[in-house]
Design an enzyme around this catalytic site. Structure first.
Site, PDB file in Angstrom:
ATOM      1  N   LYS A 115       0.818  -1.209   0.000  1.00  0.00           N
ATOM      2  CA  LYS A 115       0.000   0.000   0.000  1.00  0.00           C
ATOM      3  C   LYS A 115       0.854   1.263   0.000  1.00  0.00           C
ATOM      4  O   LYS A 115       0.430   2.289  -0.525  1.00  0.00           O
ATOM      5  CB  LYS A 115      -0.976   0.001   1.185  1.00  0.00           C
ATOM      6  CG  LYS A 115      -2.120  -0.981   1.000  1.00  0.00           C
ATOM      7  CD  LYS A 115      -3.340  -0.618   1.827  1.00  0.00           C
ATOM      8  CE  LYS A 115      -4.491  -1.581   1.535  1.00  0.00           C
ATOM      9  NZ  LYS A 115      -5.657  -1.348   2.384  1.00  0.00           N
ATOM     10  N   LYS A 197      -6.643 -12.682  -8.348  1.00  0.00           N
ATOM     11  CA  LYS A 197      -7.883 -12.636  -7.580  1.00  0.00           C
ATOM     12  C   LYS A 197      -8.852 -11.592  -8.140  1.00  0.00           C
ATOM     13  O   LYS A 197      -8.421 -10.534  -8.591  1.00  0.00           O
ATOM     14  CB  LYS A 197      -7.497 -12.255  -6.138  1.00  0.00           C
ATOM     15  CG  LYS A 197      -8.476 -12.698  -5.087  1.00  0.00           C
ATOM     16  CD  LYS A 197      -7.919 -12.390  -3.692  1.00  0.00           C
ATOM     17  CE  LYS A 197      -8.734 -11.313  -3.018  1.00  0.00           C
ATOM     18  NZ  LYS A 197      -8.288 -11.030  -1.643  1.00  0.00           N
ATOM     19  N   LYS A 200     -11.699  -5.199  -7.080  1.00  0.00           N
ATOM     20  CA  LYS A 200     -12.225  -3.910  -7.547  1.00  0.00           C
ATOM     21  C   LYS A 200     -11.185  -3.153  -8.357  1.00  0.00           C
ATOM     22  O   LYS A 200     -11.515  -2.340  -9.192  1.00  0.00           O
ATOM     23  CB  LYS A 200     -12.588  -3.004  -6.370  1.00  0.00           C
ATOM     24  CG  LYS A 200     -13.517  -3.604  -5.345  1.00  0.00           C
ATOM     25  CD  LYS A 200     -13.797  -2.560  -4.262  1.00  0.00           C
ATOM     26  CE  LYS A 200     -13.573  -3.092  -2.861  1.00  0.00           C
ATOM     27  NZ  LYS A 200     -14.575  -4.027  -2.394  1.00  0.00           N
TER      28      LYS A 200
END
Ligand code: TRP
Length: 332
Positions: A115, A197, A200
């Site tokens: 992140k 995976k 979004k």
């Protein structure tokens, strides 16, 4: 009288819409666990601001996600389904735990590293200490079991280390929780890049199906799903990741196993198969979507529901917080 039920805690961030992957991989398992365990489920809205949020969107996301989880079958008569920011003990225990968590430990968290790369302009202290807030979420409820996604297992291990460290200093304050990735939870991959995976943040919007997508959107996404060149519906993740993923999804929504699916589509083309998966997903989601539409209109019901859960969570977690504070040396 039976044995006391084990305690489960899990949480989900209300950041954007719920994907079919979230639903089949995690939320259906939450719903199932309600029968056997005493479950605390939280909307982890304190966690979401580690990444900058637009206030209006954030309010909408919180309400939407709360309504949608109720629609999915999280049952307020069976579980304590609360909103993290409404329960004051989370931020309080998180501060305490920060002082029992090492800089080095937090630096090793792969999610933090990922992140910080992704949001290089806002590597805030909250992003760094996010795992100790998550540890607080779990330890406050003396949880026995914590179902999480595979990407959260490292945070679970850290939670156990923090709890052991604290207990080592002060005696038995926290239950040591067991994290696990639900094995019957379907691992749903992107329809466009079936080796990663469903997410979004997929660069191709057709890769990700949302629980609240309209039927015509769902069918379109499935019809465009990436497959392969031989024309056989057969489960083989290595060589046929696209078809295998569609089979996983079909299995999750119909209850059929791999063999049954292979048999059903033997000799048929991929076009038929993709359409059938799309239709089955639409049918599976229909009641969830209908229920969501009812609940989201009924703000009074939602408020009443979370207020009850918030109060229960506050009361329950306060006992753990009080105990921890007393052990540390705080006075009442
Ligand atoms: N960090 C989790 C995620 O992003 C959400 C979460 C917050 C959580 N607190 C938790 C999960 C406690 C399990 C237990 O998916």
């Amino acid at each position: 009288m039976g044995e006391k039920k084990q305690i489960v805690l899990s949480a989900i961030q209300p950041s954007g819409s719920m994907t079919l992957g979230n639903y089949l991989g995690a939320i259906k398992n939450w719903v199932a666990m309600q029968e056997e365990y005493f479950c605390f489920y939280a909307l982890a809205d304190l966690h979401t601001i580690t990444v900058r949020q637009n206030p209006q969107e954030m309010r909408k996301n919180i309400l939407d996600m709360y309504a949608l989880l109720l629609a999915c079958g999280v049952d307020p008569d069976k579980s304590v389904f609360f909103i993290q920011s409404h329960v004051t003990t989370h931020a309080q225990l998180a501060w305490l735990l920060n002082c029992y968590t090492q800089f080095g430990e937090l630096s090793r968290m792969t999610q933090f590293k990922d992140k910080s790369k992704k949001h290089a302009d806002n590597i805030n202290a909250g992003l760094f200490t996010y795992p100790s807030l998550m540890a607080a979420d779990i330890l406050l409820y003396q949880a026995d079991k914590v179902p999480v996604g595979a990407d959260q297992m490292q945070h679970l291990e850290l939670t156990r280390n923090i709890a052991n460290r604290f207990n080592g200093l002060y005696g038995n304050v926290f239950k040591i929780p067991e994290g696990f990735v639900p094995k019957d939870g379907a691992r749903v991959m992107s329809l466009q890049t079936p080796t990663s995976k469903m997410s979004k943040s997929d660069t191709n919007i057709n890769g990700c199906v949302y629980v609240l997508d309209k039927p015509e959107v769902i069918i379109k996404k499935f019809k465009r799903a990436i497959t392969d060149n031989d024309a056989e519906v057969r489960f083989d993740i290595e060589n046929k990741p696209g078809i295998s993923n569609l089979m996983t999804i079909y299995s999750a929504v119909t209850g059929l196993n791999t063999e049954q699916i292979e048999k059903e589509f033997a000799g048929k083309g991929y076009g038929d198969f993709k359409a059938s998966v799309g239709e089955a997903v639409i049918e599976h989601l229909r009641p969830v979507q209908e229920k969501y539409q009812q609940i989201i209109k009924d703000r009074a019901y939602m408020e009443e529901t979370w207020k009850k859960a918030d109060a229960f969570a506050q009361n329950f977690s306060q006992r753990t917080l009080d105990k921890a504070m007393k052990k540390i040396g705080y006075i009442k």
